[in-house]
Design a protein around this motif. Structure first.
Motif, mmCIF file in Angstrom:
data_model
loop_
_atom_site.group_PDB
_atom_site.id
_atom_site.type_symbol
_atom_site.label_atom_id
_atom_site.label_comp_id
_atom_site.label_asym_id
_atom_site.label_seq_id
_atom_site.Cartn_x
_atom_site.Cartn_y
_atom_site.Cartn_z
ATOM 1 N N VAL A 411 35.954 33.293 37.635
ATOM 2 C CA VAL A 411 35.518 34.349 38.567
ATOM 3 C C VAL A 411 34.644 33.739 39.659
ATOM 4 N N LEU A 412 33.673 32.922 39.241
ATOM 5 C CA LEU A 412 32.732 32.290 40.165
ATOM 6 C C LEU A 412 33.456 31.481 41.239
ATOM 7 N N ILE A 413 34.335 30.592 40.813
ATOM 8 C CA ILE A 413 35.021 29.704 41.767
ATOM 9 C C ILE A 413 35.983 30.497 42.646
ATOM 10 N N ASP A 414 36.686 31.453 42.060
ATOM 11 C CA ASP A 414 37.621 32.253 42.857
ATOM 12 C C ASP A 414 36.879 33.089 43.896
ATOM 13 N N ASP A 415 35.750 33.674 43.502
ATOM 14 C CA ASP A 415 34.929 34.425 44.464
ATOM 15 C C ASP A 415 34.506 33.531 45.624
ATOM 16 N N LEU A 416 34.042 32.331 45.303
ATOM 17 C CA LEU A 416 33.525 31.427 46.334
ATOM 18 C C LEU A 416 34.594 31.035 47.330
ATOM 19 N N ILE A 417 35.752 30.594 46.835
ATOM 20 C CA ILE A 417 36.738 30.040 47.773
ATOM 21 C C ILE A 417 37.598 31.120 48.416
ATOM 22 N N THR A 418 37.665 32.284 47.796
ATOM 23 C CA THR A 418 38.479 33.363 48.346
ATOM 24 C C THR A 418 37.672 34.270 49.269
ATOM 25 N N LYS A 419 36.457 34.594 48.869
ATOM 26 C CA LYS A 419 35.632 35.527 49.638
ATOM 27 C C LYS A 419 34.550 34.822 50.447
ATOM 28 N N GLY A 420 34.173 33.597 50.029
ATOM 29 C CA GLY A 420 33.067 32.914 50.686
ATOM 30 C C GLY A 420 31.755 33.601 50.355
ATOM 31 N N THR A 421 30.666 33.111 50.919
ATOM 32 C CA THR A 421 29.372 33.756 50.717
ATOM 33 C C THR A 421 28.447 33.431 51.875
ATOM 34 N N GLU A 422 27.718 34.444 52.319
ATOM 35 C CA GLU A 422 26.766 34.242 53.412
ATOM 36 C C GLU A 422 25.329 34.337 52.908
ATOM 37 N N GLU A 423 25.169 34.502 51.592
ATOM 38 C CA GLU A 423 23.848 34.504 50.958
ATOM 39 C C GLU A 423 24.017 33.803 49.625
ATOM 40 N N PRO A 424 22.939 33.251 49.063
ATOM 41 C CA PRO A 424 23.082 32.527 47.795
ATOM 42 C C PRO A 424 23.782 33.376 46.735
ATOM 43 N N TYR A 425 24.898 32.871 46.217
ATOM 44 C CA TYR A 425 25.740 33.604 45.268
ATOM 45 C C TYR A 425 25.188 33.459 43.857
ATOM 46 N N ARG A 426 25.029 34.588 43.190
ATOM 47 C CA ARG A 426 24.580 34.597 41.801
ATOM 48 C C ARG A 426 25.583 35.376 40.964
ATOM 49 N N MET A 427 25.863 34.875 39.763
ATOM 50 C CA MET A 427 26.829 35.544 38.905
ATOM 51 C C MET A 427 26.215 36.749 38.190
ATOM 52 N N PHE A 428 26.986 37.836 38.117
ATOM 53 C CA PHE A 428 26.628 39.030 37.353
ATOM 54 C C PHE A 428 27.845 39.462 36.538
ATOM 55 N N THR A 429 27.607 40.195 35.447
ATOM 56 C CA THR A 429 28.738 40.710 34.661
ATOM 57 C C THR A 429 29.610 41.627 35.515
ATOM 58 N N SER A 430 29.005 42.334 36.473
ATOM 59 C CA SER A 430 29.762 43.291 37.297
ATOM 60 C C SER A 430 30.786 42.595 38.196
ATOM 61 N N ARG A 431 30.638 41.286 38.420
ATOM 62 C CA ARG A 431 31.603 40.565 39.254
ATOM 63 C C ARG A 431 32.912 40.300 38.513
ATOM 64 N N ALA A 432 32.888 40.411 37.192
ATOM 65 C CA ALA A 432 34.066 40.093 36.378
ATOM 66 C C ALA A 432 34.781 41.378 35.983
ATOM 67 N N GLU A 433 36.020 41.523 36.440
ATOM 68 C CA GLU A 433 36.775 42.742 36.122
ATOM 69 C C GLU A 433 37.312 42.723 34.693
ATOM 70 N N TYR A 434 37.256 41.552 34.020
ATOM 71 C CA TYR A 434 37.753 41.446 32.638
ATOM 72 C C TYR A 434 36.628 41.072 31.678
ATOM 73 N N ARG A 435 35.455 41.682 31.847
ATOM 74 C CA ARG A 435 34.305 41.224 31.068
ATOM 75 C C ARG A 435 34.416 41.546 29.581
ATOM 76 N N THR A 436 35.289 42.492 29.198
ATOM 77 C CA THR A 436 35.489 42.718 27.759
ATOM 78 C C THR A 436 36.179 41.512 27.127
ATOM 79 N N LEU A 437 36.995 40.823 27.902
ATOM 80 C CA LEU A 437 37.650 39.604 27.414
ATOM 81 C C LEU A 437 36.707 38.406 27.487
ATOM 82 N N LEU A 438 35.819 38.395 28.501
ATOM 83 C CA LEU A 438 34.991 37.213 28.779
ATOM 84 C C LEU A 438 33.609 37.339 28.145
#
Length: 623
Positions: A411-438
């Motif tokens: 999720v982290l790497i895909d977010d970074l290279i697909t969406k980019g970031t203009e502020e320091p990126y921090r991981m949250f459970t809400s960023r993962a659409e499959y968090r029951t699996l992860l």
């Protein structure tokens, strides 16, 4: 002095660089780790803790893949907590307070015991690039060191600038100089660069604090650990943290220094982490709050140094001191050092492939804060992925990429290279659409076999995972095949105000009820005896309980992931001409040309690319 050519050179020895060097070397690549100060390997520059919401899942994933972060954290922890236990298992997140000095020492010990890994202390001041291919690095002494691949993990050191009130000076961290030269080299060949900001709180003398005025924050009564290996053990005793609060008086004292704050007078122009704001930013943004929590965290077992979590600031040191002395319990506080903000160069991560290799320069990889992320865990995971992929490239093997439904790292790497970031990126459970699996409990089941196949995870790791899986299935099968009588189940059901049973039924069905726990099931005839006979440990019991109680949710998420993964199989050619597709929106065409997604699934996640744009591409590709 050096090999004629290394397989992998890693620049920087923070969390990203340390994991990158370990991964590359453990996969058999001749690796050189270059850093400006070998005494500061894997330094905890900010808070002395690993894990937390979603971050704990990442540390577990790093461990499952064969990285070192989980083992080092377990060996140097002073407190362990499982956060969010009141919520479902998808939200459970492990966190540990660490002994800062022992953490860095243990990292160095483990790296020095890693085969194929050399060390060198000096500043890398430039890159050797020929025909858009990396050839090596240049150092401040004028040395040229050659390599087939290079991983840059420069953290906050690239043209780092430290701010304390109206004072500013070059530096990559308190007491350490900034790194220069690399940004200029990269910009010259066409990379886009930007600036980001982060900050850190004051460090204070614990002997000057009155803990009786604060609320103790102990660790878990039965602490767990991060690593799935049997190398480490859970803590048997722990150190307390403490909590106190700012007040309206503290806020007024802080406001006196706002006109001298680099955040408010324009000297800091870059964006800081949204979810870890400075105390002055909190006062400004949340003006309706008359107090904010401060967590008082010890820096180790034996040191008196204390980290004031929640008081990150770049205000003048006299303002910091005066305000902190107005906090309850801090009336006589003595500073070890003031808080500060730091600005540094980063490179928007849309310039990378999923392997973290740059699109512009063959064999050059970026990992950590250079990609616009914040946090030790985010950095370490990127370092691991960059290091192993650099090694695979040298060995001319297939790249290793994790999908969004396979890991938080994916999720982290895909977010970074697909969406980019203009502020320091921090991981949250809400960023993962499959968090029951992860979940944090199953990272080894998800990932260790993948790491074993590429040669990173060792065989003993794989055997432990297989044993865990087999024992879990054995217990689940027992519940599915064993019946329970109403006379045995009903007293438990009445006690929890659940409808009673009228006739015998399988234990699996009873266990599936919302309020029924494993502790309830162990009261039924035969269950505890079976658990003891089969020698089932807590990991297996937790895994089985989740498997039974969340079976429907887990299957639903797997089905959703399978549907989306079909788009992963539709690859977009490298030289695809988006200008041919006149039906694409202008925004989609520009974004697709810039990011160059490799699959339709990745294209669908780019901001500005709509479902209708994806439909156009599907039609064009004859699907």
């Amino acid at each position: 002095m050096f090999y004629n050519e290394y397989d992998v050179i890693v620049v920087g020895a923070g969390h990203a660089g340390s994991e990158a060097a370990a991964a590359a070397a453990n996969m058999g690549s001749k690796t050189l780790l270059i850093t400006m100060n070998l005494q500061n390997i894997a330094q905890m520059s900010c808070n002395p803790a690993m894990g937390g919401i979603a971050k704990g899942q990442i540390v577990r994933e790093i461990d499952a893949l064969g990285g070192y972060s989980g083992i080092v954290t377990d060996k140097t922890a002073i407190q362990f907590k499982m956060l969010n236990k009141s919520k479902g298992p998808a939200m459970w997140s492990p966190r540990a307070q660490s002994d800062r000095m022992r953490f860095a020492e243990e990292w160095r010990n483990m790296l020095e015991q890693t085969e194929n890994l050399d060390f060198y202390q000096e500043m890398v001041s430039g890159l050797i690039i020929e025909n858009n291919k990396i050839k090596g690095v240049k150092t401040s002494l004028g040395l040229h060191i050659y390599a087939k691949t290079v991983v840059l993990t420069n953290g906050t050191f690239l043209n780092g600038l430290i701010h304390i009130g109206d004072k500013q000076f070059g530096g990559g961290r308190a007491g350490e100089k900034a790194a220069t030269g690399i940004t200029a080299d990269l910009v010259e060949i066409g990379f886009e660069a930007g600036r980001m900001k982060t900050g850190t709180p004051p460090r204070v003398d614990g002997r000057s604090l009155d803990y009786s005025k604060m609320t103790p924050q102990p660790g878990d009564e039965h602490p767990e650990k991060f690593s799935y290996s049997n190398i480490t053990k859970p803590l048997t005793h722990q150190r307390d943290c403490h909590m106190t609060y700012t007040s309206e008086h503290v806020h007024e004292l802080l406001k006196e220094g706002f006109e001298r704050s680099p955040m408010f007078n324009g000297r800091i122009k870059s964006i800081g982490p949204r979810y870890c704001p400075s105390i002055e930013d909190k006062i400004n943004r949340f003006a309706d709050k008359n107090r904010h929590q401060l967590f008082v965290e010890p820096e180790g077992w034996n040191t008196v140094e204390v980290y004031v979590n929640g008081f990150s600031t770049s205000l003048p040191e006299d303002v910091q001191f005066k305000a902190l002395r107005a906090v309850e319990g801090f009336e006589n506080v003595k500073f070890f050092r003031p808080g500060y903000a730091i600005e540094y160069d980063y490179f928007p991560p849309t310039q990378l492939k999923h392997t973290l290799e740059t699109k512009l320069v063959d064999g050059l990889y970026f990992a950590g804060q250079i990609n616009g992320t914040t946090g030790y865990e985010e950095a370490a995971s990127q370092g691991l992925m960059a290091g192993l992929n650099a090694s695979l490239k040298v060995q001319e093997k297939e790249a290793f990429i994790l999908k969004r439904n396979e890991a938080y790292i994916g999720v982290l790497i895909d977010d970074l290279i697909t969406k980019g970031t203009e502020e320091p990126y921090r991981m949250f459970t809400s960023r993962a659409e499959y968090r029951t699996l992860l979940r944090q409990d199953n990272a080894d089941i998800r990932l260790t076999h993948k790491a074993y196949e590429i040669g990173l995870a060792k065989e003993d790791r794989m055997r432990r995972v297989e044993e865990k899986l087999n024992k879990t299935e054995t217990l689940v099968k027992f519940f599915k095949e064993t019946s329970v009588k109403p006379k045995d189940a009903n007293p438990i059901l009445e006690d929890i105000h659940s409808s009673t049973m009228k006739q015998p039924d399988k234990m699996y069905k009873l266990f599936s009820r919302p309020k029924i726990t494993l502790d309830h099931m162990r009261q039924l005839p035969g269950v505890n005896d079976f658990i003891i006979d089969q020698n089932l440990d807590n990991e297996v019991l937790e895994q089985a309980e989740i498997k039974v109680k969340y079976a429907g949710y887990i299957q639903k998420e797997k089905n959703n992931a399978d549907k989306l993964n079909r788009l992963e199989d539709i690859r977009i050619p490298n030289n695809f001409d988006y200008d041919k597709l006149k039906s694409l929106s202008y925004e989609a065409r520009e974004k697709l040309k810039n990011i160059k997604p490799t699959t339709l699934s990745q294209a669908s996640r780019i901001s500005g690319v709509s479902p209708s744009d994806i439909s156009v591409m599907l039609v064009y590709m004859g699907r």
